[in-house]
Design a protein around this motif. Structure first.
Motif, PDB file in Angstrom:
ATOM      1  N   GLY A 127       0.008 -11.523   1.675  1.00 25.90           N
ATOM      2  CA  GLY A 127       1.166 -11.420   0.777  1.00 25.90           C
ATOM      3  C   GLY A 127       0.865 -10.644  -0.493  1.00 25.90           C
ATOM      4  N   TYR A 135      -0.726  -6.278   0.972  1.00 21.45           N
ATOM      5  CA  TYR A 135       0.118  -5.158   1.386  1.00 21.45           C
ATOM      6  C   TYR A 135       0.994  -4.627   0.256  1.00 21.45           C
ATOM      7  CZ  TYR A 135      -1.838  -5.365   5.932  1.00 21.45           C
ATOM      8  OH  TYR A 135      -2.723  -5.293   6.936  1.00 21.45           O
ATOM      9  N   PRO A 136       1.655  -5.503  -0.535  1.00 19.87           N
ATOM     10  CA  PRO A 136       2.376  -4.949  -1.690  1.00 19.87           C
ATOM     11  C   PRO A 136       1.445  -4.132  -2.589  1.00 19.87           C
ATOM     12  CG  PRO A 136       3.057  -7.197  -1.323  1.00 19.87           C
ATOM     13  CD  PRO A 136       1.915  -6.934  -0.362  1.00 19.87           C
ATOM     14  N   HIS A 183       0.825  -0.718  -1.057  1.00 16.38           N
ATOM     15  CA  HIS A 183       2.008   0.156  -1.200  1.00 16.38           C
ATOM     16  C   HIS A 183       2.179   0.624  -2.636  1.00 16.38           C
ATOM     17  CE1 HIS A 183       3.879  -0.137   2.859  1.00 16.38           C
ATOM     18  NE2 HIS A 183       3.006  -1.137   2.935  1.00 16.38           N
ATOM     19  N   ARG A 184       1.841  -0.286  -3.563  1.00 16.62           N
ATOM     20  CA  ARG A 184       1.965   0.078  -4.970  1.00 16.62           C
ATOM     21  C   ARG A 184       0.948   1.173  -5.317  1.00 16.62           C
ATOM     22  NH1 ARG A 184       1.883  -4.811  -6.878  1.00 16.62           N
ATOM     23  NH2 ARG A 184      -0.379  -4.826  -7.160  1.00 16.62           N
ATOM     24  N   ARG A 192       2.017   4.429  -3.987  1.00 16.70           N
ATOM     25  CA  ARG A 192       3.084   5.044  -4.766  1.00 16.70           C
ATOM     26  C   ARG A 192       2.520   5.700  -6.018  1.00 16.70           C
ATOM     27  NH1 ARG A 192       7.055   1.242  -7.548  1.00 16.70           N
ATOM     28  NH2 ARG A 192       6.885   2.370  -9.515  1.00 16.70           N
ATOM     29  N   LYS A 250      -2.977   1.667  10.290  1.00 20.90           N
ATOM     30  CA  LYS A 250      -2.749   2.519   9.120  1.00 20.90           C
ATOM     31  C   LYS A 250      -3.989   2.461   8.247  1.00 20.90           C
ATOM     32  CE  LYS A 250       1.050   3.403   5.894  1.00 20.90           C
ATOM     33  NZ  LYS A 250       2.156   2.726   5.207  1.00 20.90           N
ATOM     34  N   ASP A 304       5.288  10.394  -7.397  1.00 17.05           N
ATOM     35  CA  ASP A 304       6.005   9.130  -7.389  1.00 17.05           C
ATOM     36  C   ASP A 304       7.417   9.322  -6.858  1.00 17.05           C
ATOM     37  OD1 ASP A 304       6.250   6.276  -8.398  1.00 17.05           O
ATOM     38  OD2 ASP A 304       7.887   7.254  -9.472  1.00 17.05           O
ATOM     39  N   PHE A 349       7.432  10.176  -3.239  1.00 20.00           N
ATOM     40  CA  PHE A 349       7.145   8.993  -2.446  1.00 20.00           C
ATOM     41  C   PHE A 349       8.382   8.109  -2.308  1.00 20.00           C
ATOM     42  CE2 PHE A 349       5.497   4.761  -1.733  1.00 20.00           C
ATOM     43  CZ  PHE A 349       4.552   4.991  -0.759  1.00 20.00           C
ATOM     44  N   ARG A 350       9.055   7.907  -3.460  1.00 20.12           N
ATOM     45  CA  ARG A 350      10.265   7.083  -3.431  1.00 20.12           C
ATOM     46  C   ARG A 350      11.319   7.719  -2.533  1.00 20.12           C
ATOM     47  NH1 ARG A 350      12.053   4.002  -8.410  1.00 20.12           N
ATOM     48  NH2 ARG A 350      10.176   3.469  -9.525  1.00 20.12           N
ATOM     49  N   LEU A 403       6.004  -0.218   8.352  1.00 21.41           N
ATOM     50  CA  LEU A 403       5.622  -1.451   7.676  1.00 21.41           C
ATOM     51  C   LEU A 403       5.490  -2.578   8.706  1.00 21.41           C
ATOM     52  CD1 LEU A 403       5.114  -2.928   5.025  1.00 21.41           C
ATOM     53  CD2 LEU A 403       7.573  -3.299   4.825  1.00 21.41           C
ATOM     54  N   ILE A 422       6.900 -10.922   2.402  1.00 20.71           N
ATOM     55  CA  ILE A 422       5.893  -9.867   2.233  1.00 20.71           C
ATOM     56  C   ILE A 422       6.550  -8.499   2.322  1.00 20.71           C
ATOM     57  CG2 ILE A 422       3.830  -8.816   3.209  1.00 20.71           C
ATOM     58  CD1 ILE A 422       2.987 -11.498   4.208  1.00 20.71           C
ATOM     59  N   GLU A 449       8.419  -7.692  -0.733  1.00 24.04           N
ATOM     60  CA  GLU A 449       7.551  -7.309  -1.847  1.00 24.04           C
ATOM     61  C   GLU A 449       6.981  -5.913  -1.646  1.00 24.04           C
ATOM     62  OE1 GLU A 449       4.633 -10.279  -2.863  1.00 24.04           O
ATOM     63  OE2 GLU A 449       6.208 -11.808  -2.989  1.00 24.04           O
ATOM     64  N   CYS A 450       6.695  -5.561  -0.366  1.00 27.32           N
ATOM     65  CA  CYS A 450       6.223  -4.203  -0.107  1.00 27.32           C
ATOM     66  C   CYS A 450       7.282  -3.181  -0.474  1.00 27.32           C
ATOM     67  CB  CYS A 450       5.850  -4.054   1.365  1.00 27.32           C
ATOM     68  SG  CYS A 450       4.287  -4.850   1.765  1.00 27.32           S
ATOM     69  N   ALA A 458       7.325  -2.841  -4.011  1.00 28.12           N
ATOM     70  CA  ALA A 458       6.155  -2.091  -4.464  1.00 28.12           C
ATOM     71  C   ALA A 458       6.353  -0.597  -4.212  1.00 28.12           C
ATOM     72  CB  ALA A 458       4.907  -2.581  -3.755  1.00 28.12           C
ATOM     73  N   ARG A 459       7.065  -0.278  -3.144  1.00 29.59           N
ATOM     74  CA  ARG A 459       7.296   1.138  -2.848  1.00 29.59           C
ATOM     75  C   ARG A 459       8.325   1.734  -3.789  1.00 29.59           C
ATOM     76  NH1 ARG A 459       5.234   2.263   2.262  1.00 29.59           N
ATOM     77  NH2 ARG A 459       6.337   4.230   2.396  1.00 29.59           N
TER      78      ARG A 459
END
Lengths: 108, 900
Positions: free
Chosen positions: A46, A49-50, A53-54, A57, A75, B4, B7-8, B22, B61, B64-65, B68-69
């Motif tokens: 939990g 993975y966030p 991804h952060r 980015r 991946k 950024d 990516f978005r 994902l 999860i 949240e990913c 985060a993206r």
């Protein structure tokens, strides 16, 4: 086997450090961190993975699809150039922080 | 930053790919975990269970990913938009009414704004156009507010110039006959310019080149530039026309080039020739015919220029006291070129823009009302969503998104309406409207429409959002549908919206009413002659063939004799300038004796007193043909020829102004001097008749005093009126009469074309085209406002009745008569209408003053107009109440009581 919750921001440093040796997928990153820290640090999916991804980015790591040891599609994440610089910055900061904390604890 | 964004964007655009990646990534992790457990010796079932346990909330999860993206904000917006679409499509009637209402409002705004943009806002299509100005003279005391320069004044301005980097002069109202071996003669409008004009404006011909300075010399100026339209119509767009020759008035001109399509300095000129001014032999200082255009030096201020021009005027007055009258009379001033061109349209356009903005406000109020009703009926849905965890701000955002989607849909449809609207406006606008070709939908207009749509959406979206913010949605769930009726505050808001709609509709009705009344007053004005059954054609004799004096007079007397015998023509005459055709013909009239003191005097002509007066040359039949009434004395007749004593006829205004206490007849005036006599002597003419005043300029302009001379008696030998308008009274078909006249003209001179063939009714109608268009547009907007307001009233009343079906049912069940139910609905509607009327009338009293300059003979506070507008609105509002009231009486108590 006692476990510690990771302080805020530390996870990023650990991830960057872990993949600085070569591309790894998420599962391997969590296994590696656990292994190297002698099972002390355990990363929850939990958070992992966030965080990945952060970081992606922000452009510090990049991902591509590859094949895992057991021939599965996975991946893989690796450091980018800025990620490598960032790793140095964060490592410095961390070392200063721990040294300072140790000093305070040592003299008190 | 860029990575950024990329990516978005990637995450957003390739949303499905990102999502499945994902999934795959997380599944891989999960399976590895299971595998690990299996390898440590657990049975597969147990391994799966533990892995699931360890994994926790998979959806969390993922969420949240996504966060985060960084796709979340945009993602939510897309979700909101998709959801809005679904909601809107689920209630199509609401959506259609709302989108149509908005489209009408936004479309009208876009159409009028594109006119404002094309005419008032966009810079003129010249290089650095803001530094271009026109320079004019004026004689304030003589009532001449704006006068072109004369040749000597133009040269003086060049010599004394301090403020301008370039100066050029031009003249627009020339005529010529284009003759060709293989085609009938064609009349052309010919403008002339100094060679500096085109470089000054930054205009390069579309084909060929402009005049070189040495092609703008006296005796060496037979060069011509064709207008784009003329090149297309007469030469079929032949690119080889450059360097070829054409024949104008029998003389050879060589074509230098073709001007760009949009080029015009006002009006439509077929071709441009060099002015070829002769500095050594300039025309008279009093002959003002050259508009001057100049480019300001980069560093001068308007104040500096004005003071330099005032000094220049003072210099002229000191140097030529005979020409420039007393102190404070003569002046020289500049007007920015754009203002000069479009200033006359500004008041009307601003009023129309204000009017459409009001129409849009009404549309907004209507849609806000619709949405409030819609939101009330959706309270249940919103409550359920709240219960499931949607925050209030999330709901408000959703509702605002819905409004914006509606507004943008309305804007899109409005754009389509505006596209047609602009095409219609361009077709309806008088052809002499400045910059008509520049009116179209460009990106400025698109941006305007987009902005207006967004604002509109926010504006009417606030109402339902506010409603949600105020309503306790959780309670709604507990209430029955009956109880879910609008809260008091919402009802008040809806009433306020309807009242403001009605008020704005009254305002627009009053505005339109004022224009209608004003236009009727204008049409009721007599131009001073009978306009029906008149046909006019213009003729222009070339100078080379008819060099003034007898040949011109012979031509016209011959022509009149031939035309008078054409069957079906009751009367025929000719005049140098036809009334109501936007033409200007005035000059000085000298008095032998007048009781008026303080007239300027001319030291070059025996120090005689003089005044600027409208002058016309006419043939004897002119007055009878137009039926201009004879007040005293006699009209001009055939005996008044060059050998007879010189005479003149004046109008009542002239007679009254210069001999207020006596008879004008018998007094002598002069328009020119006796030719070739030095020192100058006046050529006296005796006034033999007084006729009615004719509106020469427009119905709403009284105009100057008027004097008529017989065409057969020479006037300014160099200016013998070669260009005349032939006018005949006939009840036959104008087209066949015109062709009969053409035959007679060609029988005298086969190279002479007729042009501007029109009935007087057409000329009259063209002279009021601008006010008529203003009126038509404002009336259309007021009508739209009235309909929208009626729909608004109907909507609120109908909704109120539906909400109270239960109550009405009970009332009727316990014996209330239908009439009392109707009365109740009408009372409420009447209250809203009365409030709307009161606010609207006050607003009208405050705002219609702004349109005073568009009104003729009507006060902005005209009580009759206010009254009619109020009654009309009240009637329409009551009709809008009637339908729901009827429905209330038809409520079946049994059904109403089950209405839960």
């Amino acid at each position: 086997m006692s476990r510690i919750d990771l302080p805020q921001g530390t996870l990023d440093l650990l991830i960057l450090r872990t993949i600085s040796l070569g591309p790894l997928h998420g599962w391997a990153i969590s296994e590696r961190i656990q292994q190297i820290s002698s099972e002390v640090l355990r990363v929850q999916q939990g958070s992992l993975y966030p965080a990945l991804h952060r970081l992606e980015r922000r452009g510090w790591i990049k991902s591509r699809w590859g094949t895992s040891d057991n021939n599965r599609r996975a991946k893989y994440y690796e450091l980018t150039k800025t990620g490598r610089q960032q790793l140095e910055v964060e490592k410095d900061a961390w070392e200063k922080l721990t040294a300072a904390v140790a000093q305070v604890l040592g003299t008190a | 930053m860029f990575s950024d964004l990329r990516f978005r964007l990637r995450s957003l655009l390739l949303r499905n790919t990102a999502e499945s990646e994902l999934n795959e990534e997380l599944r891989f992790h999960f399976e590895q975990l299971v595998e690990q457990h299996v390898q440590s010796g657990l049975p597969r079932q147990e391994a799966l269970r533990r892995a699931r346990l360890a994994f926790g909330g998979l959806d969390q999860i993922k969420e949240e990913c996504r966060d985060a993206r960084g796709v979340h904000v945009l993602e939510t917006l897309l979700q909101d938009i998709r959801f809005s679409m679904r909601v809107l499509l689920r209630s199509p009637s609401f959506t259609i009414v709302a989108v149509l209402t908005l489209a009408l409002g936004i479309g009208a705004n876009t159409a009028i704004f594109s006119v404002v943009n094309g005419v008032l806002l966009r810079p003129l299509a010249y290089r650095d156009s803001t530094s271009l100005v026109n320079v004019w003279a004026k004689f304030e005391k003589q009532g001449i507010p704006l006068l072109p320069a004369s040749e000597p004044e133009y040269w003086d301005l060049l010599d004394h110039n301090q403020s301008f980097s370039q100066i050029a002069a031009y003249s627009l109202d020339g005529n010529a006959n284009l003759t060709r071996a293989d085609a009938p003669p064609v009349h052309v409008t010919e403008a002339s310019a100094t060679a500096g004009l085109f470089p000054l404006l930054g205009i390069t011909p579309a084909l060929g080149r402009a005049f070189a300075p040495d092609e703008d010399q006296p005796g060496h100026s037979h060069f011509v530039l064709l207008s784009y339209a003329f090149w297309q119509s007469q030469f079929g767009g032949d690119r080889d026309i450059v360097n070829q020759s054409i024949h104008l008035d029998g003389e050879v001109y060589s074509v230098l080039g073709v001007l760009p399509k949009q080029f015009s300095l006002g009006g439509k000129q077929d071709l441009w020739v060099p002015l070829g001014l002769d500095r050594a032999k300039p025309q008279d200082r009093g002959s003002h015919y050259l508009p001057v255009v100049a480019r300001l030096k980069p560093d001068v201020t308007a104040v500096q220029v004005s003071s330099a021009l005032t000094q220049f005027a003072e210099y002229l007055r000191r140097t030529y006291p005979a020409n420039y009258g007393s102190v404070g009379d003569f002046g020289v001033f500049m007007v920015p070129m754009k203002e000069q061109l479009t200033g006359g349209l500004r008041p009307a356009l601003l009023v129309l823009l204000g009017a459409v903005a009001f129409v849009l406000l009404i549309a907004c109020a209507n849609v806000a009302n619709l949405q409030l009703a819609h939101a009330s009926s959706r309270e249940k849905e919103l409550a359920v969503r709240t219960a499931m965890g949607a925050g209030r701000s999330r709901l408000i955002r959703q509702l605002l998104t819905e409004s914006l989607v509606l507004a943008l849909a309305g804007g899109l449809l409005g754009l389509l309406l505006a596209y047609w609207g602009v095409a219609a406006l361009r077709a309806l606008a008088p052809p002499n409207t400045p910059r008509l070709d520049e009116i179209h939908l460009d990106w400025v207009v698109l941006a305007f429409t987009f902005g207006v749509s967004l604002l509109t959406g926010l504006f009417f979206g606030l109402a339902p959002a506010w409603h949600v913010a105020r309503t306790d949605l959780r309670e709604t769930l507990n209430e029955s549908s009956r109880g879910a009726s609008a809260s008091g505050a919402t009802r008040r808001l809806r009433a306020a919206l309807v009242v403001s709609e009605l008020a704005v509709a009254v305002l627009l009705l009053v505005g339109a009413g004022l224009l209608i009344r004003s236009f009727n007053r204008l049409l009721a004005v007599s131009p001073g002659f009978q306009t029906q059954h008149l046909l006019t054609v213009q003729l222009s004799l070339p100078e080379k063939v008819y060099p003034g004096g007898p040949p011109v007079q012979n031509f016209y007397s011959q022509l009149m004799a031939r035309v008078n015998v054409i069957p079906g023509i009751q009367a025929a005459g000719a005049v140098s300038k036809m009334p109501l055709t936007d033409s200007y013909a005035s000059g000085s009239v000298y008095f032998e004796d007048t009781s008026v003191p303080d007239l300027p005097r001319d030291p070059d002509l025996q120090n005689l007193p003089y005044m600027e007066i409208d002058q016309r040359s006419a043939t004897p039949g002119y007055f009878q043909t137009l039926q201009i009434p004879l007040v005293r004395g006699r009209l001009l007749n055939e005996a008044d020829d060059a050998n007879a004593p010189f005479v003149a006829v004046v109008d009542e205004d002239f007679a009254h102004r210069f001999w207020p206490h006596g008879d004008a007849i018998g007094h002598r005036v002069a328009l020119d001097g006796i030719p070739k006599v030095k020192p100058a002597m006046p050529r006296w003419r005796t006034i033999v008749g007084v006729v009615g005043h004719v509106k020469h300029y427009a119905l709403d302009i009284q105009g100057r005093e008027q004097i008529y001379c017989p065409h057969a008696q020479p006037l300014f030998d160099i200016f013998s009126p070669r260009d005349m308008t032939l006018v005949v009274r006939t009840s036959l078909d104008p087209v066949s009469v015109a062709s009969a006249i053409r035959q007679q003209v060609l029988a005298i001179d086969k190279d002479l074309p007729l042009y501007n063939i029109a009935t007087m009714d057409q000329l009259l109608s063209a002279s009021v085209a601008q006010p008529r268009l203003n009126l038509a547009l404002l009336a259309a907007f007021a009508g739209l406002a009235l309909i929208l307001a009626a729909v608004g009233v109907y909507g609120v009343m109908a909704y109120g009745v539906t909400q109270r079906t239960h109550e009405f049912g009970i009332r009727m069940a316990i014996g209330a008569l239908p009439a009392s139910v109707v009365k109740q609905v009408f009372l409420e509607g009447g209250r809203l209408t009365a409030l709307g009327l009161a606010f609207g009338l006050v607003a009208a009293l405050l705002l219609t003053r702004l349109m005073a300059s568009l009104l003729f003979d009507v006060k902005p506070s005209d009580p009759e107009t206010l009254g009619v507008a109020a009654v009309l609105l009240a009637l329409v509002a009551l009709i809008a109440c009637y339908i729901p009231a009827r429905r209330a009486t038809r409520v079946d108590p049994m059904i109403a009581l089950r209405h839960e």
